[in-house]
Design a protein around this motif. Structure first.
Motif, PDB file in Angstrom:
ATOM      1  N   ARG A   4       0.947  -1.200   0.175  1.00  0.00           N
ATOM      2  CA  ARG A   4      -0.040  -0.093  -0.120  1.00  0.00           C
ATOM      3  C   ARG A   4       0.780   1.224   0.039  1.00  0.00           C
ATOM      4  N   PHE A   5       1.944   1.303   0.608  1.00  0.00           N
ATOM      5  CA  PHE A   5       2.699   2.383   0.822  1.00  0.00           C
ATOM      6  C   PHE A   5       3.494   2.582  -0.426  1.00  0.00           C
ATOM      7  N   LEU A   6       3.941   1.509  -1.225  1.00  0.00           N
ATOM      8  CA  LEU A   6       4.442   1.687  -2.588  1.00  0.00           C
ATOM      9  C   LEU A   6       3.466   2.105  -3.787  1.00  0.00           C
ATOM     10  N   THR A   7       2.290   1.556  -3.323  1.00  0.00           N
ATOM     11  CA  THR A   7       1.180   2.194  -4.375  1.00  0.00           C
ATOM     12  C   THR A   7       0.935   3.737  -4.293  1.00  0.00           C
ATOM     13  N   VAL A   8       1.132   4.317  -3.103  1.00  0.00           N
ATOM     14  CA  VAL A   8       0.960   5.602  -2.880  1.00  0.00           C
ATOM     15  C   VAL A   8       2.133   6.498  -3.278  1.00  0.00           C
ATOM     16  N   LEU A   9       3.354   5.855  -3.096  1.00  0.00           N
ATOM     17  CA  LEU A   9       4.573   6.578  -3.105  1.00  0.00           C
ATOM     18  C   LEU A   9       4.912   6.623  -4.756  1.00  0.00           C
ATOM     19  N   ALA A  10       4.706   5.416  -5.358  1.00  0.00           N
ATOM     20  CA  ALA A  10       5.179   5.295  -6.853  1.00  0.00           C
ATOM     21  C   ALA A  10       4.624   6.733  -7.972  1.00  0.00           C
ATOM     22  N   MET A  13       6.604   9.896  -6.734  1.00  0.00           N
ATOM     23  CA  MET A  13       7.782   9.865  -7.260  1.00  0.00           C
ATOM     24  C   MET A  13       7.880  10.252  -8.874  1.00  0.00           C
ATOM     25  N   ILE A  14       6.964   9.531  -9.495  1.00  0.00           N
ATOM     26  CA  ILE A  14       6.882   9.784 -11.081  1.00  0.00           C
ATOM     27  C   ILE A  14       6.558  11.188 -11.271  1.00  0.00           C
ATOM     28  N   SER A  15       5.527  11.725 -10.460  1.00  0.00           N
ATOM     29  CA  SER A  15       5.249  13.189 -10.565  1.00  0.00           C
ATOM     30  C   SER A  15       6.240  14.044 -10.427  1.00  0.00           C
ATOM     31  N   ALA A  17       9.526  13.463 -10.474  1.00  0.00           N
ATOM     32  CA  ALA A  17      10.485  13.291 -11.618  1.00  0.00           C
ATOM     33  C   ALA A  17      10.111  13.969 -13.154  1.00  0.00           C
ATOM     34  N   LEU A  18       8.878  13.846 -13.480  1.00  0.00           N
ATOM     35  CA  LEU A  18       8.457  14.499 -14.426  1.00  0.00           C
ATOM     36  C   LEU A  18       8.385  16.106 -14.215  1.00  0.00           C
ATOM     37  N   SER A  19       8.082  16.614 -13.060  1.00  0.00           N
ATOM     38  CA  SER A  19       7.988  18.021 -12.908  1.00  0.00           C
ATOM     39  C   SER A  19       9.440  18.543 -13.001  1.00  0.00           C
ATOM     40  N   ALA A  20      10.262  17.574 -12.563  1.00  0.00           N
ATOM     41  CA  ALA A  20      11.920  18.263 -12.696  1.00  0.00           C
ATOM     42  C   ALA A  20      12.402  18.294 -14.205  1.00  0.00           C
ATOM     43  N   CYS A  21      11.792  17.716 -14.892  1.00  0.00           N
ATOM     44  CA  CYS A  21      12.237  17.608 -16.239  1.00  0.00           C
ATOM     45  C   CYS A  21      11.697  18.670 -17.207  1.00  0.00           C
ATOM     46  N   SER A  22      10.409  19.687 -16.661  1.00  0.00           N
ATOM     47  CA  SER A  22       9.611  20.560 -17.459  1.00  0.00           C
ATOM     48  C   SER A  22      10.595  21.549 -17.581  1.00  0.00           C
ATOM     49  N   GLY A  23      10.858  22.288 -18.570  1.00  0.00           N
ATOM     50  CA  GLY A  23      11.629  23.599 -18.565  1.00  0.00           C
ATOM     51  C   GLY A  23      10.673  24.740 -18.961  1.00  0.00           C
ATOM     52  N   PHE A  24       9.609  25.094 -18.562  1.00  0.00           N
ATOM     53  CA  PHE A  24       8.655  26.151 -18.826  1.00  0.00           C
ATOM     54  C   PHE A  24       9.396  27.371 -18.013  1.00  0.00           C
ATOM     55  N   ALA A  25       9.438  28.320 -18.583  1.00  0.00           N
ATOM     56  CA  ALA A  25       9.813  29.739 -17.920  1.00  0.00           C
ATOM     57  C   ALA A  25       8.978  30.846 -18.925  1.00  0.00           C
ATOM     58  N   PRO A  26       8.827  31.875 -17.993  1.00  0.00           N
ATOM     59  CA  PRO A  26       8.100  33.112 -18.636  1.00  0.00           C
ATOM     60  C   PRO A  26       8.959  33.508 -19.745  1.00  0.00           C
ATOM     61  N   VAL A  27       8.128  34.436 -20.657  1.00  0.00           N
ATOM     62  CA  VAL A  27       9.046  35.326 -21.640  1.00  0.00           C
ATOM     63  C   VAL A  27       9.376  36.569 -21.169  1.00  0.00           C
TER      64      VAL A  27
END
Length: 169
Positions: A4-10, A13-15, A17-27
């Protein structure tokens, strides 16, 4: 319990990791991408109305106060294209082409740091009355120059980096 802990944690962790990869910045603003918030230019004086429109729009896009050590941004703009009607099928309100070509050159001393050219083509209906034709031409020139300025701004944001030499294309 561990499953149950891993089901919530996975998903968490994916969120992360994905948010760290985005490179949006204002103009615009102080948090712009690539150090453009620190970009400031000395604007060369325009020589015609289209250049004035482009320079005014670029001054809004790059509002930082300029010093003597900042690069010089020079705008060149000209009108071209086919001035005659595209068609003679209509006696009144003939469609006419108009083209504005704008270039930006950013220099530091004798060194060209960045250079680009953009073209905006448009059409308008010329009237039978001279006053209508003149006003249509003037309004279309100004709109095409504003569109060219926006395109040049985007090219500067995409290709110019303060403090770096960029190959001239």
């Amino acid at each position: 319990m561990m499953k149950r802990f891993l089901t919530v944690l996975a998903p968490v962790m994916i969120s992360v990791a994905l948010s760290a990869c985005s490179g949006f910045a204002p103009v615009y603003g102080t948090n712009t991408a690539g150090g453009m918030s620190s970009a400031s230019f000395q604007f060369a004086e325009p020589t015609n109305r289209m250049e004035q429109i482009i320079v005014n729009r670029l001054k809004v896009a790059f509002p930082g106060p300029a010093s003597e050590s900042d690069p010089i941004l020079k705008v060149s703009a000209r009108q071209g294209g086919q001035q005659n009607s595209m068609s003679t099928a209509f006696a009144i309100a003939r469609p006419s082409n108009l083209e504005v070509t704008g270039s930006v050159t950013i220099t530091q001393g004798e060194t060209v740091l960045f250079q680009t050219t953009r073209v905006t083509g448009t059409a308008f209906q010329s009237g039978k009355l001279t006053v209508n034709r003149q006003e249509s031409t003037k309004g279309t020139q100004e709109l095409a120059a504003a569109s060219t300025a926006d395109s040049l701004r985007a090219a500067i944001l995409a290709g110019y980096r303060p403090g770096q030499m960029v190959p001239v294309r």
